[in-house]
Design a protein around this motif. Sequence first.
Motif, mmCIF file in Angstrom:
data_model
loop_
_atom_site.group_PDB
_atom_site.id
_atom_site.type_symbol
_atom_site.label_atom_id
_atom_site.label_comp_id
_atom_site.label_asym_id
_atom_site.label_seq_id
_atom_site.Cartn_x
_atom_site.Cartn_y
_atom_site.Cartn_z
ATOM 1 N N LEU A 27 -75.274 -32.678 -29.895
ATOM 2 C CA LEU A 27 -76.632 -32.225 -30.209
ATOM 3 C C LEU A 27 -77.669 -33.290 -29.846
ATOM 4 O O LEU A 27 -78.718 -32.984 -29.261
ATOM 5 C CB LEU A 27 -76.727 -31.891 -31.700
ATOM 6 C CG LEU A 27 -78.112 -31.488 -32.227
ATOM 7 C CD1 LEU A 27 -78.632 -30.267 -31.501
ATOM 8 C CD2 LEU A 27 -78.055 -31.239 -33.735
ATOM 9 N N LEU A 28 -77.364 -34.533 -30.160
ATOM 10 C CA LEU A 28 -78.290 -35.624 -29.843
ATOM 11 C C LEU A 28 -78.454 -35.782 -28.323
ATOM 12 O O LEU A 28 -79.557 -36.039 -27.831
ATOM 13 C CB LEU A 28 -77.792 -36.931 -30.450
ATOM 14 C CG LEU A 28 -77.768 -36.992 -31.982
ATOM 15 C CD1 LEU A 28 -77.159 -38.318 -32.460
ATOM 16 C CD2 LEU A 28 -79.168 -36.818 -32.565
ATOM 17 N N VAL A 29 -77.364 -35.609 -27.590
ATOM 18 C CA VAL A 29 -77.440 -35.685 -26.127
ATOM 19 C C VAL A 29 -78.315 -34.564 -25.584
ATOM 20 O O VAL A 29 -79.170 -34.774 -24.703
ATOM 21 C CB VAL A 29 -76.031 -35.614 -25.499
ATOM 22 C CG1 VAL A 29 -76.129 -35.436 -23.986
ATOM 23 C CG2 VAL A 29 -75.234 -36.867 -25.833
ATOM 24 N N ILE A 53 -88.045 -40.729 -29.742
ATOM 25 C CA ILE A 53 -86.582 -40.546 -29.711
ATOM 26 C C ILE A 53 -85.980 -40.865 -31.070
ATOM 27 O O ILE A 53 -85.123 -40.133 -31.579
ATOM 28 C CB ILE A 53 -85.967 -41.441 -28.620
ATOM 29 C CG1 ILE A 53 -86.385 -40.944 -27.240
ATOM 30 C CG2 ILE A 53 -84.444 -41.462 -28.737
ATOM 31 C CD1 ILE A 53 -85.926 -41.846 -26.103
ATOM 32 N N GLU A 54 -86.414 -41.959 -31.660
ATOM 33 C CA GLU A 54 -85.900 -42.369 -32.959
ATOM 34 C C GLU A 54 -86.182 -41.322 -34.028
ATOM 35 O O GLU A 54 -85.315 -40.995 -34.848
ATOM 36 C CB GLU A 54 -86.523 -43.704 -33.363
ATOM 37 C CG GLU A 54 -86.139 -44.210 -34.750
ATOM 38 C CD GLU A 54 -84.668 -44.521 -34.875
ATOM 39 O OE1 GLU A 54 -84.129 -44.370 -35.998
ATOM 40 O OE2 GLU A 54 -84.042 -44.896 -33.873
ATOM 41 N N HIS A 58 -83.204 -39.410 -35.999
ATOM 42 C CA HIS A 58 -83.171 -39.635 -37.443
ATOM 43 C C HIS A 58 -83.229 -38.315 -38.197
ATOM 44 O O HIS A 58 -82.427 -38.064 -39.110
ATOM 45 C CB HIS A 58 -84.342 -40.543 -37.830
ATOM 46 C CG HIS A 58 -84.270 -41.054 -39.226
ATOM 47 N ND1 HIS A 58 -84.820 -40.392 -40.309
ATOM 48 C CD2 HIS A 58 -83.706 -42.198 -39.748
ATOM 49 C CE1 HIS A 58 -84.595 -41.074 -41.414
ATOM 50 N NE2 HIS A 58 -83.924 -42.187 -41.103
ATOM 51 N N SER A 59 -84.151 -37.455 -37.815
ATOM 52 C CA SER A 59 -84.304 -36.160 -38.491
ATOM 53 C C SER A 59 -83.084 -35.266 -38.278
ATOM 54 O O SER A 59 -82.609 -34.596 -39.202
ATOM 55 C CB SER A 59 -85.558 -35.456 -37.975
ATOM 56 O OG SER A 59 -86.710 -36.199 -38.274
ATOM 57 N N ALA A 79 -81.853 -44.209 -37.185
ATOM 58 C CA ALA A 79 -80.742 -43.305 -36.872
ATOM 59 C C ALA A 79 -79.456 -44.100 -36.680
ATOM 60 O O ALA A 79 -78.376 -43.680 -37.118
ATOM 61 C CB ALA A 79 -81.069 -42.495 -35.619
ATOM 62 N N ALA A 80 -79.551 -45.243 -36.019
ATOM 63 C CA ALA A 80 -78.381 -46.090 -35.795
ATOM 64 C C ALA A 80 -77.803 -46.584 -37.120
ATOM 65 O O ALA A 80 -76.576 -46.676 -37.289
ATOM 66 C CB ALA A 80 -78.751 -47.268 -34.899
ATOM 67 N N GLY A 81 -78.676 -46.888 -38.068
ATOM 68 C CA GLY A 81 -78.215 -47.349 -39.375
ATOM 69 C C GLY A 81 -77.475 -46.261 -40.128
ATOM 70 O O GLY A 81 -76.431 -46.509 -40.759
ATOM 71 N N ILE A 82 -78.008 -45.055 -40.090
ATOM 72 C CA ILE A 82 -77.337 -43.922 -40.743
ATOM 73 C C ILE A 82 -75.970 -43.685 -40.109
ATOM 74 O O ILE A 82 -74.962 -43.500 -40.801
ATOM 75 C CB ILE A 82 -78.193 -42.644 -40.635
ATOM 76 C CG1 ILE A 82 -79.511 -42.815 -41.380
ATOM 77 C CG2 ILE A 82 -77.430 -41.439 -41.183
ATOM 78 C CD1 ILE A 82 -80.477 -41.651 -41.194
#
Length: 298
Positions: A27-29, A53-54, A58-59, A79-82
Amino acid sequence: MSSHKFDLEKFNGSNDFTLWKVKMKALLVQQGCAVAVEGEYAKDTTDAVKKEIEGKAHSAILLSLTDEVLREVVDQPTAAGIWKKLCDTYQNSSLTNRLYQKQRLYTFRMAKGTQVKDHLDSFNRIILDLQGVGVKIDDEDQALILLCSLPNSHENFVDTMLYGRTTITVNDVKDSLLSKELKRKVSGNEETSGSGLFVGRGRTSDKKDGGNRSKSRSKSKVSAKVKCYNCKEKGHFKRNCPLLKGGKGENSNNGSAAIVQDGSEEEDIGDVLTVCTSSSVDAWVLDTGASYHMTDNA
């Protein structure tokens, strides 16, 4: 960027995290924001683009989590942290977790009544979970483990798969299992009728008159249907064959048989091989008694 709606099951902490992760990454891609969790931005990426993008990544991740899981990662601003916290919690590569995942694989067995497709799905899930914690199982080992997981009823299948081979792949086993299951289902749906060979010796009698035989009726009907086993002429049985009357007597019963179609009402015809033409069963009945009566089974 185009906008599409995706039906992605939320991760609740107990469903398949590995599969959710694969779908989430896809989905992110598609949304063009996978870079937020998988690597560094290109050097020429502006701050405005990075922020966009972030925000999307994130959402998207937060909306794909249930409230229980969301509370565990809500403190992560990126997003990377999650993504990292989820992986550390539900897909950690600790020795304990690797041991647990390997135990799942090596003790994996097909439960009674399980469909082949469900068994293969469970197997694939274990393999993916192992890959998620950094454990890669060799293809041939996967094939052999899958064969070992089958019940005793598949013993012949396993022998066939291994016979004459020097190597085997997991796809060989999966394809053969699915093919076997398909054949079983097709065979199980076919209508089959009972058939058998029934051989009996003894006397039968007319149920209507308690055993009294109607010879006048049987004599007229037998002549047109039977053929002598000895001289091959029609109209009499071997025991009444003129060629044998000389020294053996007129009523010698030595096991010969006449073929009469079921549904007739002949009596007193001695040894008879009855061919049953009932729609419910195909049967051959041999009666070698001195008297015989057939009723219509149809």
